[in-house]
Structure formats: structure tokens, C-alpha cells
Design a protein around this motif. Structure first.
Motif, PDB file in Angstrom:
ATOM      1  N   GLY A   1       0.778  -1.231   0.000  1.00 54.04           N
ATOM      2  CA  GLY A   1       0.000   0.000   0.000  1.00 54.04           C
ATOM      3  C   GLY A   1       0.803   1.270   0.000  1.00 54.04           C
ATOM      4  O   GLY A   1       0.319   2.319   0.441  1.00 54.04           O
ATOM      5  N   VAL A   2       2.032   1.238  -0.513  1.00 56.73           N
ATOM      6  CA  VAL A   2       2.873   2.429  -0.525  1.00 56.73           C
ATOM      7  C   VAL A   2       2.783   3.142  -1.870  1.00 56.73           C
ATOM      8  O   VAL A   2       2.414   2.554  -2.890  1.00 56.73           O
ATOM      9  CB  VAL A   2       4.358   2.084  -0.234  1.00 56.73           C
ATOM     10  CG1 VAL A   2       4.492   1.440   1.138  1.00 56.73           C
ATOM     11  CG2 VAL A   2       4.931   1.177  -1.321  1.00 56.73           C
ATOM     12  N   THR A   3       3.136   4.407  -1.861  1.00 58.40           N
ATOM     13  CA  THR A   3       3.248   5.170  -3.098  1.00 58.40           C
ATOM     14  C   THR A   3       4.508   4.741  -3.838  1.00 58.40           C
ATOM     15  O   THR A   3       5.564   4.561  -3.217  1.00 58.40           O
ATOM     16  CB  THR A   3       3.322   6.676  -2.801  1.00 58.40           C
ATOM     17  OG1 THR A   3       2.146   7.063  -2.085  1.00 58.40           O
ATOM     18  CG2 THR A   3       3.420   7.489  -4.088  1.00 58.40           C
TER      19      THR A   3
ATOM     20  N   LEU B   1      19.208  10.797 -15.354  1.00 62.68           N
ATOM     21  CA  LEU B   1      19.159  10.773 -13.892  1.00 62.68           C
ATOM     22  C   LEU B   1      18.500  12.036 -13.349  1.00 62.68           C
ATOM     23  O   LEU B   1      17.686  11.965 -12.415  1.00 62.68           O
ATOM     24  CB  LEU B   1      20.575  10.632 -13.326  1.00 62.68           C
ATOM     25  CG  LEU B   1      21.257   9.272 -13.501  1.00 62.68           C
ATOM     26  CD1 LEU B   1      22.718   9.369 -13.089  1.00 62.68           C
ATOM     27  CD2 LEU B   1      20.551   8.197 -12.698  1.00 62.68           C
ATOM     28  N   ALA B   2      18.829  13.167 -13.907  1.00 61.98           N
ATOM     29  CA  ALA B   2      18.241  14.430 -13.456  1.00 61.98           C
ATOM     30  C   ALA B   2      16.735  14.447 -13.692  1.00 61.98           C
ATOM     31  O   ALA B   2      15.959  14.882 -12.818  1.00 61.98           O
ATOM     32  CB  ALA B   2      18.908  15.600 -14.163  1.00 61.98           C
ATOM     33  N   ARG B   3      16.304  13.962 -14.864  1.00 57.34           N
ATOM     34  CA  ARG B   3      14.864  13.922 -15.147  1.00 57.34           C
ATOM     35  C   ARG B   3      14.143  12.987 -14.185  1.00 57.34           C
ATOM     36  O   ARG B   3      13.078  13.319 -13.643  1.00 57.34           O
ATOM     37  CB  ARG B   3      14.615  13.469 -16.583  1.00 57.34           C
ATOM     38  CG  ARG B   3      14.954  14.513 -17.644  1.00 57.34           C
ATOM     39  CD  ARG B   3      14.404  14.100 -18.995  1.00 57.34           C
ATOM     40  NE  ARG B   3      14.963  12.840 -19.469  1.00 57.34           N
ATOM     41  CZ  ARG B   3      16.087  12.744 -20.196  1.00 57.34           C
ATOM     42  NH1 ARG B   3      16.772  13.841 -20.505  1.00 57.34           N
ATOM     43  NH2 ARG B   3      16.521  11.572 -20.601  1.00 57.34           N
ATOM     44  N   ALA B   4      14.720  11.816 -13.963  1.00 55.03           N
ATOM     45  CA  ALA B   4      14.094  10.844 -13.075  1.00 55.03           C
ATOM     46  C   ALA B   4      14.025  11.366 -11.646  1.00 55.03           C
ATOM     47  O   ALA B   4      13.048  11.097 -10.924  1.00 55.03           O
ATOM     48  CB  ALA B   4      14.854   9.522 -13.116  1.00 55.03           C
ATOM     49  N   ALA B   5      15.036  12.103 -11.223  1.00 54.36           N
ATOM     50  CA  ALA B   5      15.032  12.671  -9.874  1.00 54.36           C
ATOM     51  C   ALA B   5      13.858  13.622  -9.697  1.00 54.36           C
ATOM     52  O   ALA B   5      13.144  13.578  -8.682  1.00 54.36           O
ATOM     53  CB  ALA B   5      16.349  13.378  -9.595  1.00 54.36           C
ATOM     54  N   GLY B   6      13.639  14.485 -10.676  1.00 57.73           N
ATOM     55  CA  GLY B   6      12.516  15.410 -10.593  1.00 57.73           C
ATOM     56  C   GLY B   6      11.188  14.693 -10.552  1.00 57.73           C
ATOM     57  O   GLY B   6      10.292  15.041  -9.768  1.00 57.73           O
ATOM     58  N   GLU B   7      11.053  13.651 -11.383  1.00 55.64           N
ATOM     59  CA  GLU B   7       9.815  12.874 -11.415  1.00 55.64           C
ATOM     60  C   GLU B   7       9.590  12.152 -10.092  1.00 55.64           C
ATOM     61  O   GLU B   7       8.453  12.075  -9.595  1.00 55.64           O
ATOM     62  CB  GLU B   7       9.873  11.852 -12.544  1.00 55.64           C
ATOM     63  CG  GLU B   7       9.887  12.456 -13.947  1.00 55.64           C
ATOM     64  CD  GLU B   7      10.154  11.398 -15.006  1.00 55.64           C
ATOM     65  OE1 GLU B   7      10.247  10.206 -14.643  1.00 55.64           O
ATOM     66  OE2 GLU B   7      10.287  11.767 -16.187  1.00 55.64           O
ATOM     67  N   ALA B   8      10.658  11.605  -9.512  1.00 53.94           N
ATOM     68  CA  ALA B   8      10.534  10.864  -8.259  1.00 53.94           C
ATOM     69  C   ALA B   8      10.081  11.769  -7.125  1.00 53.94           C
ATOM     70  O   ALA B   8       9.215  11.397  -6.325  1.00 53.94           O
ATOM     71  CB  ALA B   8      11.862  10.194  -7.909  1.00 53.94           C
ATOM     72  N   VAL B   9      10.662  12.951  -7.053  1.00 53.42           N
ATOM     73  CA  VAL B   9      10.273  13.886  -5.993  1.00 53.42           C
ATOM     74  C   VAL B   9       8.817  14.291  -6.163  1.00 53.42           C
ATOM     75  O   VAL B   9       8.050  14.357  -5.186  1.00 53.42           O
ATOM     76  CB  VAL B   9      11.197  15.113  -5.993  1.00 53.42           C
ATOM     77  CG1 VAL B   9      10.690  16.168  -5.018  1.00 53.42           C
ATOM     78  CG2 VAL B   9      12.626  14.708  -5.630  1.00 53.42           C
ATOM     79  N   ASP B  10       8.400  14.546  -7.392  1.00 55.31           N
ATOM     80  CA  ASP B  10       7.000  14.910  -7.636  1.00 55.31           C
ATOM     81  C   ASP B  10       6.064  13.773  -7.236  1.00 55.31           C
ATOM     82  O   ASP B  10       5.006  13.997  -6.640  1.00 55.31           O
ATOM     83  CB  ASP B  10       6.789  15.242  -9.117  1.00 55.31           C
ATOM     84  CG  ASP B  10       7.425  16.567  -9.518  1.00 55.31           C
ATOM     85  OD1 ASP B  10       7.739  17.375  -8.614  1.00 55.31           O
ATOM     86  OD2 ASP B  10       7.599  16.788 -10.731  1.00 55.31           O
TER      87      ASP B  10
ATOM     88  N   VAL C   1      11.953  12.691  -0.881  1.00 59.09           N
ATOM     89  CA  VAL C   1      12.930  11.627  -1.089  1.00 59.09           C
ATOM     90  C   VAL C   1      14.033  11.803  -0.059  1.00 59.09           C
ATOM     91  O   VAL C   1      14.765  12.788  -0.085  1.00 59.09           O
ATOM     92  CB  VAL C   1      13.514  11.639  -2.512  1.00 59.09           C
ATOM     93  CG1 VAL C   1      14.675  10.643  -2.627  1.00 59.09           C
ATOM     94  CG2 VAL C   1      12.441  11.301  -3.539  1.00 59.09           C
ATOM     95  N   GLY C   2      14.126  10.837   0.856  1.00 64.35           N
ATOM     96  CA  GLY C   2      15.132  10.905   1.910  1.00 64.35           C
ATOM     97  C   GLY C   2      16.137   9.778   1.863  1.00 64.35           C
ATOM     98  O   GLY C   2      16.925   9.607   2.792  1.00 64.35           O
ATOM     99  N   GLY C   3      16.110   9.016   0.769  1.00 59.05           N
ATOM    100  CA  GLY C   3      17.046   7.899   0.676  1.00 59.05           C
ATOM    101  C   GLY C   3      17.394   7.574  -0.766  1.00 59.05           C
ATOM    102  O   GLY C   3      16.590   7.791  -1.684  1.00 59.05           O
ATOM    103  N   LEU C   4      18.596   7.073  -0.960  1.00 56.97           N
ATOM    104  CA  LEU C   4      19.066   6.618  -2.265  1.00 56.97           C
ATOM    105  C   LEU C   4      19.838   5.328  -2.076  1.00 56.97           C
ATOM    106  O   LEU C   4      20.714   5.237  -1.204  1.00 56.97           O
ATOM    107  CB  LEU C   4      19.985   7.670  -2.901  1.00 56.97           C
ATOM    108  CG  LEU C   4      20.819   7.198  -4.111  1.00 56.97           C
ATOM    109  CD1 LEU C   4      19.922   6.826  -5.291  1.00 56.97           C
ATOM    110  CD2 LEU C   4      21.834   8.272  -4.514  1.00 56.97           C
TER     111      LEU C   4
ATOM    112  N   ALA D   1      16.722  17.243  -2.761  1.00 58.88           N
ATOM    113  CA  ALA D   1      15.637  16.534  -2.095  1.00 58.88           C
ATOM    114  C   ALA D   1      16.108  15.899  -0.790  1.00 58.88           C
ATOM    115  O   ALA D   1      15.390  15.928   0.225  1.00 58.88           O
ATOM    116  CB  ALA D   1      15.070  15.457  -3.022  1.00 58.88           C
ATOM    117  N   LEU D   2      17.310  15.313  -0.796  1.00 54.42           N
ATOM    118  CA  LEU D   2      17.845  14.708   0.424  1.00 54.42           C
ATOM    119  C   LEU D   2      18.031  15.765   1.511  1.00 54.42           C
ATOM    120  O   LEU D   2      17.709  15.527   2.678  1.00 54.42           O
ATOM    121  CB  LEU D   2      19.176  14.020   0.127  1.00 54.42           C
ATOM    122  CG  LEU D   2      19.108  12.777  -0.762  1.00 54.42           C
ATOM    123  CD1 LEU D   2      20.507  12.374  -1.226  1.00 54.42           C
ATOM    124  CD2 LEU D   2      18.438  11.612  -0.040  1.00 54.42           C
TER     125      LEU D   2
END
Length: 266
Positions: free
Chosen positions: A66-68, A82-91, A96-99, A140-141
């Protein structure tokens, strides 16, 4: 089948509520890590060259726990991707507190193990990509609050040497140096950086070698616990390092190898 995670389970495992990006999240250690994190309620973003497979793992995390979730087809050698994916992930995940940099490759080559193409490719994926992913996710971190953490998937080859795969060995040794440097650099900001060094793990990367007659038995004989690791064994260690239970652990390699390096690989 579980559709969620209780608050007691979250508290027991010390899990922050922020999302985690997992590179190489479509299979092996990356997939197991995503599921382990989802189990304690953490949203996950899965980046992988195999975009369809990443989507399947994301759907599995969402259905079971049941997680996002978020997924993206990403070549970690491509800084723009990577930069594009980072923006999408945060949205998608809000925070985002972990990698976890689990994407990796090995290129055994007895005839051209020192070839330029081999070195450039392997070091880009295994080492430089972690730097680029950190750079892309750093805002984001920093904004995520207490508990931000980074984990690189290294290897016992970061601690020893293997003549047939010098590029892989160098990339994993380099990863430990990077982890120590970033732990020093970002520690004052409350961002922890660690590595996990798996031993012999039954993953898709190992599927072909394990078909060689007697190879599995040789690896098991070298391992004091007399078995290969499963991806879940590594994933639980990663989850621990990302949790608040590891809040004062930074700059270290956590070896998860069933005793292989303790026994000198004998």
C-alpha cells in the motif's frame, strides 16, 4: 497478503517516512530492497534500464504494502536521464530521503580485461553513476529532514581482488572511497552515507555462472555458512542502514557475506 504496514512495525524498524530511490530496482538486490523498504511503509522509486520490469516491481510494492511508488526507465550512465528521473521521483513521492545505488555490471574478459571500453563502461555504471545520482537528488535529500541516507551496493570485491575482473574490483574499491568521502562531506548536514558489501548472491547477474557444473558447490564451500545469499539477505541490511536504527552509522562498509572474507575466502 499484507496491504499495509502497522505503525508498530514502522516504529520497530525505525523507518523514516520519506521515499527512497533504488537504481537497478527491477531485479536482484534492487528489487528485494524496494520490497523490503515498502514492507515498512516507505515509498519507493525504481530506476532501471528495464522500464517494464521496474513498473512490475513498483506495482508489486504498491499492491502488497500500500505504498506510493514511481518507476522510470533510466540508463544510469546518462546524467540527463538521472536528473529527469530525480525530478519525477520527488513529484511522485513528495519527499525523497534515501538513495540506494544498486545498478551495476561486471564484464569478465580474460583477453582484454584492461581494455579502455571495459573500464569506461564498468566504472561509469558502478561508480560515477552514484555520484551523478547523489548530485541529482541532493536538494531533495537536504530538504527531507532528519534521517536522510545513501547506500551504495559494493561487493566483497571492494575488500579483496580478482584477476579476471579488474574493472569491477576497481569500481567497488572506488565506491568505498566515495562513501567515506561523502560521509565526511555531508555528515554536518545530517546525511549519512554507507555501503553494503555482499558476498555470493543468487541474482540474475550470477545466473549464467551458476549453470557451470560445480560452480555453486565451490562458492558454497568457500562460505562458512554453506549457502549463497538470497537478495533478501542483502536488502535487510540496506534497509537497516537507511533506518533510524542506524542513525549514528556513516562512512562504513557493512559486509554481508556469510563469513567469506572473515575466512579469507578459503
Amino acid at each position: 497478503m499484507s496491504t499495509g504496514t502497522s505503525k508498530d512495525a514502522l516504529d520497530k524498524l525505525g523507518a523514516p517516512g520519506t521515499g527512497v530511490v533504488v537504481t537497478g530496482g527491477a531485479s536482484g538486490i534492487g528489487r528485494a530492497t524496494a520490497l523490503a523498504l515498502a514492507e515498512v511503509g516507505r515509498p519507493v522509486s525504481l530506476w532501471d534500464l528495464a522500464g517494464d520490469a521496474a513498473a512490475e516491481v513498483a506495482a508489486e510494492c504498491a499492491k502488497r504494502y500500500g505504498v506510493t511508488t514511481h518507476h522510470a526507465a533510466v540508463d544510469v550512465a546518462d546524467r540527463d536521464a538521472l536528473a529527469r528521473a530525480a525530478g519525477e521521483a520527488v513529484d511522485a513521492l513528495s519527499t525523497v530521503g534515501g538513495l540506494v545505488h544498486s545498478a551495476g555490471m561486471v564484464r569478465p574478459d580474460q583477453t582484454d580485461a584492461l581494455g579502455t571500453d571495459t573500464w569506461d563502461t564498468v566504472l561509469t555504471v558502478n561508480l560515477r553513476a552514484q555520484v551523478d545520482a547523489v548530485q541529482a537528488l541532493l536538494p531533495a535529500l537536504r530538504a527531507s529532514g532528519p534521517g536522510a541516507a545513501i547506500v551504495g551496493i559494493a561487493s566483497i570485491e571492494a575488500l579483496i581482488g580478482e584477476g579476471s575482473i579488474p574493472s569491477y574490483v576497481a569500481s567497488k574499491h572506488g565506491l568505498l572511497g566515495l562513501v567515506r568521502s561523502l560521509a565526511h562531506r555531508f555528515g554536518p548536514e545530517g546525511i549519512r552515507v554507507n555501503a553494503v558489501c555482499p558476498g555470493y548472491v543468487e541474482t540474475p547477474m550470477m545466473a549464467m555462472p551458476l549453470t557451470i557444473d560445480g560452480y555453486r558447490e565451490r562458492l558454497e564451500a568457500r562460505t562458512p555458512m554453506r549457502r549463497l545469499a538470497q537478495p533478501e539477505d542483502i536488502a535487510r541490511a540496506v534497509r537497516f542502514l537507511l533506518s533510524n536504527e542506524a542513525s549514528f552509522i556513516s562512512g562504513v562498509p557493512l559486509t554481508v557475506d556469510g563469513g567469506v572474507t572473515a575466512a579469507g575466502g578459503q
